[in-house]
Design a protein around this motif. Structure first.
Motif, PDB file in Angstrom:
ATOM      1  N   LYS A 198       0.865  -5.623  16.239  1.00 40.79           N
ATOM      2  CA  LYS A 198       1.849  -6.246  15.351  1.00 40.79           C
ATOM      3  C   LYS A 198       2.261  -7.639  15.820  1.00 40.79           C
ATOM      4  O   LYS A 198       2.811  -8.417  15.058  1.00 40.79           O
ATOM      5  CB  LYS A 198       3.077  -5.349  15.234  1.00 40.79           C
ATOM      6  N   ASP A 199       1.983  -7.957  17.072  1.00 37.13           N
ATOM      7  CA  ASP A 199       2.475  -9.200  17.660  1.00 37.13           C
ATOM      8  C   ASP A 199       1.422 -10.302  17.792  1.00 37.13           C
ATOM      9  O   ASP A 199       1.692 -11.358  18.334  1.00 37.13           O
ATOM     10  CB  ASP A 199       3.085  -8.913  19.034  1.00 37.13           C
ATOM     11  N   ARG A 200       0.200 -10.047  17.305  1.00 36.43           N
ATOM     12  CA  ARG A 200      -0.859 -11.051  17.411  1.00 36.43           C
ATOM     13  C   ARG A 200      -1.979 -10.719  16.433  1.00 36.43           C
ATOM     14  O   ARG A 200      -2.041  -9.617  15.895  1.00 36.43           O
ATOM     15  CB  ARG A 200      -1.404 -11.115  18.832  1.00 36.43           C
ATOM     16  N   LYS A 213       3.075  -9.261   6.509  1.00 37.31           N
ATOM     17  CA  LYS A 213       4.160  -8.433   7.033  1.00 37.31           C
ATOM     18  C   LYS A 213       4.675  -7.363   6.072  1.00 37.31           C
ATOM     19  O   LYS A 213       4.963  -6.250   6.505  1.00 37.31           O
ATOM     20  CB  LYS A 213       5.299  -9.306   7.538  1.00 37.31           C
TER      21      LYS A 213
END
Length: 86
Positions: A41-43, A68
């Motif tokens: 979720k972060d990259r 998102k």
């Protein structure tokens, strides 16, 4: 081989038609929720990572953006090779 991956899961992955702008071609890939859990979720994912979870497409595609509102949809693009760009 990835023990979490199965051919059945790969069969559940959906691929959009390609769409274009002056520089790139695009497509989105819709993952079943069981596979989507493996998406960071972060990259963005490397080609090796998205192939490991079962996404199958020709070389040159890049995971370029997170969607998102719908994290199970991966957005891909690659530079157009079908003629000069403006």
């Amino acid at each position: 081989a990835n023990p979490k991956f199965s051919t059945k899961m790969a069969d559940e992955i959906s691929y959009s038609a390609k769409y274009f702008d002056d520089e790139h071609e695009y497509r989105h890939v819709i993952l079943p929720k069981s596979i989507a859990k493996q998406v960071p979720k972060d990259r963005l994912m490397s080609e090796e990572e998205w192939r490991r979870i079962g996404v199958m497409q020709s070389r040159g595609w890049v995971h370029y953006m997170h969607h998102k509102p719908e994290p199970h949809i991966l957005l891909f693009r690659r530079r157009r090779t079908d003629g000069p760009t403006a």
